[in-house]
Scaffold this active site. Structure first.
Site, PDB file in Angstrom:
ATOM      1  N   HIS A  87       4.346  45.703 -58.382  1.00 42.32           N
ATOM      2  CA  HIS A  87       5.650  45.378 -57.793  1.00 42.32           C
ATOM      3  C   HIS A  87       6.756  46.169 -58.483  1.00 42.32           C
ATOM      4  O   HIS A  87       7.641  46.723 -57.828  1.00 42.32           O
ATOM      5  CB  HIS A  87       5.966  43.884 -57.929  1.00 42.32           C
ATOM      6  CG  HIS A  87       5.105  42.983 -57.114  1.00 42.32           C
ATOM      7  ND1 HIS A  87       4.455  41.909 -57.676  1.00 42.32           N
ATOM      8  CD2 HIS A  87       4.807  42.975 -55.802  1.00 42.32           C
ATOM      9  CE1 HIS A  87       3.786  41.272 -56.730  1.00 42.32           C
ATOM     10  NE2 HIS A  87       3.974  41.907 -55.578  1.00 42.32           N
TER      11      HIS A  87
ATOM     12  N   LYS B 246       1.343  30.127 -47.777  1.00 41.04           N
ATOM     13  CA  LYS B 246       0.455  30.873 -48.673  1.00 41.04           C
ATOM     14  C   LYS B 246      -0.005  30.029 -49.864  1.00 41.04           C
ATOM     15  O   LYS B 246      -0.828  30.485 -50.650  1.00 41.04           O
ATOM     16  CB  LYS B 246       1.154  32.130 -49.190  1.00 41.04           C
ATOM     17  CG  LYS B 246       1.225  33.244 -48.185  1.00 41.04           C
ATOM     18  CD  LYS B 246       1.754  34.492 -48.879  1.00 41.04           C
ATOM     19  CE  LYS B 246       1.580  35.715 -48.041  1.00 41.04           C
ATOM     20  NZ  LYS B 246       2.010  36.938 -48.746  1.00 41.04           N
TER      21      LYS B 246
ATOM     22  N   ARG C 182      -0.869  49.299 -50.472  1.00 40.97           N
ATOM     23  CA  ARG C 182      -1.913  49.703 -51.409  1.00 40.97           C
ATOM     24  C   ARG C 182      -3.112  50.295 -50.689  1.00 40.97           C
ATOM     25  O   ARG C 182      -3.773  51.173 -51.193  1.00 40.97           O
ATOM     26  CB  ARG C 182      -2.376  48.495 -52.238  1.00 40.97           C
ATOM     27  CG  ARG C 182      -1.338  47.912 -53.136  1.00 40.97           C
ATOM     28  CD  ARG C 182      -1.874  46.676 -53.835  1.00 40.97           C
ATOM     29  NE  ARG C 182      -2.461  45.745 -52.894  1.00 40.97           N
ATOM     30  CZ  ARG C 182      -1.877  44.609 -52.475  1.00 40.97           C
ATOM     31  NH1 ARG C 182      -0.715  44.271 -52.945  1.00 40.97           N
ATOM     32  NH2 ARG C 182      -2.467  43.828 -51.607  1.00 40.97           N
TER      33      ARG C 182
END
Length: 158
Positions: free
Chosen positions: A18, A42, A91
């Site tokens: 991050h 989540k 990613r």
């Protein structure tokens, strides 16, 4: 002209990946608003308050960073703050599929919003908050993937 962007996420916890994306965003924008999402769906490991605190500590040395929590639609948050650019980290190809869908959904809700996708450095390509949590919860060493300033906070689940 002063230009800001929003970097949204759960940051559960914030990782060096991050931070890498934040540093890349800082090359493009004067200010980065790190928007820490409540994201109850989540089921985050850390509370929103704890994630905000960890993110503030991890980014305290980076100029023109603001860390805030939010619990509404990203588009509404962006409108409320007068910012129309969102940064997202990618990613892998699987990230791209999800992020592309989210980007299109946001544009459908507000045609002025733009999403910029940034890749982290190769050494952080595997790092995600869920991988960090899994390593940590199984007693592994996360010191190479989590900012050193928040390592001690991982033991303090709140």
């Amino acid at each position: 002209m002063f230009k800001s962007c929003i970097y949204p996420g759960t940051f559960d916890p914030i990782t060096n990946g991050h931070l890498d994306v934040i540093q890349r965003a800082k090359k493009l924008f004067d200010e980065v608003i790190i928007a820490v999402a409540l994201s109850e769906n989540k089921k985050p490991y850390f509370s929103l308050e704890k994630r905000i605190e960890m993110t503030k500590i991890a980014t305290k040395e980076i100029k023109n960073i603001k860390v805030v929590g939010f619990d509404n639609l990203l588009v509404d948050f962006a409108k409320e703050n007068g910012i129309n650019t969102v940064i997202r980290g990618l990613r892998a190809v699987s990230d791209f599929e999800y992020e592309l869908q989210m980007g299109y959904a946001n544009t459908a809700l507000w045609s002025n919003i733009e999403t910029i996708y940034l890749m982290p450095s190769l050494k952080y390509a595997f790092v995600s908050s869920s991988v960090v949590r899994s390593i940590f919860l199984h007693g592994g060493d996360v010191s190479s993937v989590v900012p050193k300033e928040i390592l001690h906070m991982l033991d303090e689940k709140c």
